[in-house]
Scaffold this active site. Structure first.
Site, PDB file in Angstrom:
ATOM      1  CG  ASP A   1      -1.981  -1.049   1.485  1.00 58.38           C
ATOM      2  OD1 ASP A   1      -2.302  -1.573   0.468  1.00 58.38           O
ATOM      3  OD2 ASP A   1      -2.383  -1.478   2.288  1.00 58.38           O
TER       4      ASP A   1
ATOM      5  CG  ASP B   1      -0.635   5.711   6.803  1.00 60.41           C
ATOM      6  OD1 ASP B   1      -0.772   5.817   5.723  1.00 60.41           O
ATOM      7  OD2 ASP B   1      -1.717   5.835   7.600  1.00 60.41           O
TER       8      ASP B   1
ATOM      9  CD  GLU C   1      -2.090  -0.323   7.816  1.00 62.17           C
ATOM     10  OE1 GLU C   1      -3.091   0.377   8.736  1.00 62.17           O
ATOM     11  OE2 GLU C   1      -2.371   0.149   7.003  1.00 62.17           O
ATOM     12  CD  GLU C   2       1.399   2.328   8.291  1.00 65.93           C
ATOM     13  OE1 GLU C   2       0.249   2.392   8.118  1.00 65.93           O
ATOM     14  OE2 GLU C   2       2.121   1.959   7.167  1.00 65.93           O
TER      15      GLU C   2
ATOM     16  CG  ASP D   1      -4.929   0.932  11.164  1.00 66.87           C
ATOM     17  OD1 ASP D   1      -5.992   0.582  10.295  1.00 66.87           O
ATOM     18  OD2 ASP D   1      -3.989   1.786  10.642  1.00 66.87           O
TER      19      ASP D   1
ATOM     20  CG  LEU E   1      -4.420   8.113  10.357  1.00 69.40           C
ATOM     21  CD1 LEU E   1      -4.730   8.647  11.823  1.00 69.40           C
ATOM     22  CD2 LEU E   1      -4.334   8.927   9.361  1.00 69.40           C
ATOM     23  CG  ASP E   2      -9.057   2.183   9.738  1.00 66.95           C
ATOM     24  OD1 ASP E   2      -8.514   1.314   9.002  1.00 66.95           O
ATOM     25  OD2 ASP E   2     -10.189   2.755   9.804  1.00 66.95           O
TER      26      ASP E   2
ATOM     27  CD  GLU F   1      -7.204  -2.483   9.183  1.00 69.27           C
ATOM     28  OE1 GLU F   1      -7.035  -3.772   8.731  1.00 69.27           O
ATOM     29  OE2 GLU F   1      -7.204  -1.709   8.646  1.00 69.27           O
TER      30      GLU F   1
HETATM   31  P1  AHG Z   1      -5.702   1.644   6.293  1.00 70.92           P
HETATM   32  O1  AHG Z   1      -5.945   3.177   5.888  1.00 70.92           O
HETATM   33  O2  AHG Z   1      -5.381   1.767   7.499  1.00 70.92           O
HETATM   34  O3  AHG Z   1      -4.859   0.813   5.209  1.00 70.92           O
HETATM   35  O4  AHG Z   1      -7.246   0.966   6.335  1.00 70.92           O
HETATM   36  C1  AHG Z   1      -7.816   1.342   5.160  1.00 70.92           C
HETATM   37  C2  AHG Z   1      -9.017   0.390   5.193  1.00 70.92           C
HETATM   38  C3  AHG Z   1     -10.277   0.304   6.172  1.00 70.92           C
HETATM   39  O5  AHG Z   1     -10.178   1.563   6.874  1.00 70.92           O
HETATM   40  C4  AHG Z   1     -11.478   0.513   5.112  1.00 70.92           C
HETATM   41  O6  AHG Z   1     -12.439  -0.333   5.784  1.00 70.92           O
HETATM   42  C5  AHG Z   1     -10.824  -0.269   3.850  1.00 70.92           C
HETATM   43  O7  AHG Z   1      -9.556   0.002   3.964  1.00 70.92           O
HETATM   44  C6  AHG Z   1     -11.531   0.268   2.630  1.00 70.92           C
HETATM   45  O8  AHG Z   1     -11.084  -0.349   1.749  1.00 70.92           O
HETATM   46  P2  AHG Z   1     -11.719  -0.164   0.098  1.00 70.92           P
HETATM   47  O9  AHG Z   1     -11.113   0.989  -0.299  1.00 70.92           O
HETATM   48  O10 AHG Z   1     -11.179  -1.281  -0.692  1.00 70.92           O
HETATM   49  O11 AHG Z   1     -13.050  -0.378   0.221  1.00 70.92           O
HETATM   50 MN    MN Z   2      -6.787   0.145   8.712  1.00 68.87          MN
HETATM   51 MN    MN Z   3      -3.682   2.571   8.792  1.00 68.46          MN
END
Ligand code: AHG
Ligand code: MN
Ligand code: MN
Length: 320
Positions: A64, A70, A93-94, A112, A114-115, A268
């Site tokens: 990602d 983050d 996560e990071e 996590d 920053l989610d 998560e």
């Molecule tokens: P993060 O930013 O910690 O990687 O989490 C993102 C996750 C979660 O917050 C959310 O429910 C999901 O990604 C959304 O994913 P899609 O864009 O595939 O729907």
């Molecule tokens: Mn997340």
């Molecule tokens: Mn995150």
């Protein structure tokens, strides 16, 4: 007559008094975690003015694109939690590998930092998620072994929502005094709700029974005779916070390209599932509560369905 509000610190101290062997270390850990989230909140609220927006130019273990926010959030949390001397290990996560902080630390913290971080740039609410275990039982414990879990949602107001296994309580940040104050005592999820929350863009990749279940929500009513609405923010903390308070169902299912879904079990799915179950809701991952899964790795992904008992029961009937 002025009624003094209960601060998060006072609430945690009160809970601590119920544990005769408490040393104050857990209280220190939670209050410093709350302090770290206030620093994160302060930067997010002026994201366009400080250099924390956009990509850091690096990728995480999931390839990602890691946002600057983050990295900022992760380093604030690691620094402040490490300084409490209460933490043996931090897994994030990071961070590809966990950080061994203090051999005498009593707790393991999964987080996590920053989610939903990509939403920061467009002013959509995001959050920090945490999950705390006793260190002596090792890194890969079942979610049912969590001693505490919670999140902070950075939204129209900032809220700290957590459980230590004795129910769920919510605290709203009062920026004028910089304290989280008890605003949502004993949160319980409604028995049924009228929102479903899933990224329907992936529906062509779902199992047919899931496609049919989601399609059915568009033409039927919920257990209370209300038509369903779709709500999907794209940050898990926001979508689950809404589900917790107003009821409904949240899904991040597997699909043909992601047979384990996208969300990570340890920082998560498990913390949010602990909250939902403590608030009287239900959670499912491949047919059982994710809190019963013995983790295989710290970044393991699992599919998740959670929400109001009546909504999850309807899902169970229709999706095989
Ligand atoms: P993060 O930013 O910690 O990687 O989490 C993102 C996750 C979660 O917050 C959310 O429910 C999901 O990604 C959304 O994913 P899609 O864009 O595939 O729907
Ligand atoms: Mn997340
Ligand atoms: Mn995150």
């Amino acid at each position: 007559m002025y009624t003094k509000p209960t601060s998060l610190t006072e609430f945690i101290l009160e809970e601590e008094r119920q544990f005769t062997d408490a040393t104050g270390g857990f209280t220190l850990l939670l209050t410093q975690l709350a302090y770290a989230t206030k620093i994160i909140s302060s930067h997010i609220s002026k994201a366009g003015l400080v250099d924390i927006l956009g990509s850091s130019g690096t990728k995480n273990v999931f390839s990602d694109d890691v946002q600057k926010i983050d990295i900022f959030s992760n380093s604030v949390l690691v620094d402040i939690l490490s300084a409490t001397d209460q933490v043996a290990t931090i897994a994030s996560e990071e961070l590809e590998e966990p950080i061994q902080v203090n051999d005498n630390g009593k707790y393991i913290v999964y987080m996590d930092p920053l989610d939903g971080s990509s939403n920061t740039a467009v002013n959509v609410s995001v959050g920090t998620i945490f999950s705390i275990y006793r260190a002596e039982k090792g890194l890969l414990q079942k979610g049912g072994q969590q001693i505490a879990a919670g999140y902070v949602i950075y939204g129209s107001s900032d809220m700290f929502v957590y459980t230590c296994g004795q129910g769920v309580n919510g605290f709203t940040l009062d920026p004028s005094i910089g304290s989280f104050l008890l605003s949502h005592p004993h949160i319980t999820i409604p028995e049924a709700g009228a929102t479903y929350s899933v990224n329907e863009a992936y529906s062509p990749l779902w199992d047919v029974s899931l496609q049919n279940y989601i399609a059915s929500l568009k033409t039927t009513q919920n257990a209370l005779g209300k038509a369903y609405k779709a709500r999907y923010v794209g940050s898990m903390v926001s979508d689950i916070h809404r589900t917790l308070l107003t009821g409904g169902i949240f899904l991040y299912p597997k699909d043909q390209n992601n047979i384990d879904g996208k969300l990570r079990l340890l920082y998560e799915v498990n913390p949010m599932s602990f909250i939902i179950e403590q608030a009287g809701g239900r959670t499912l991952s491949n047919g059982k509560s994710p809190l019963t899964i013995t983790p295989s790795s710290i970044h393991q992904k699992v599919p998740i369905v959670l929400g109001s008992p009546a909504c999850v029961a309807e899902y169970e009937e229709k999706v095989r």
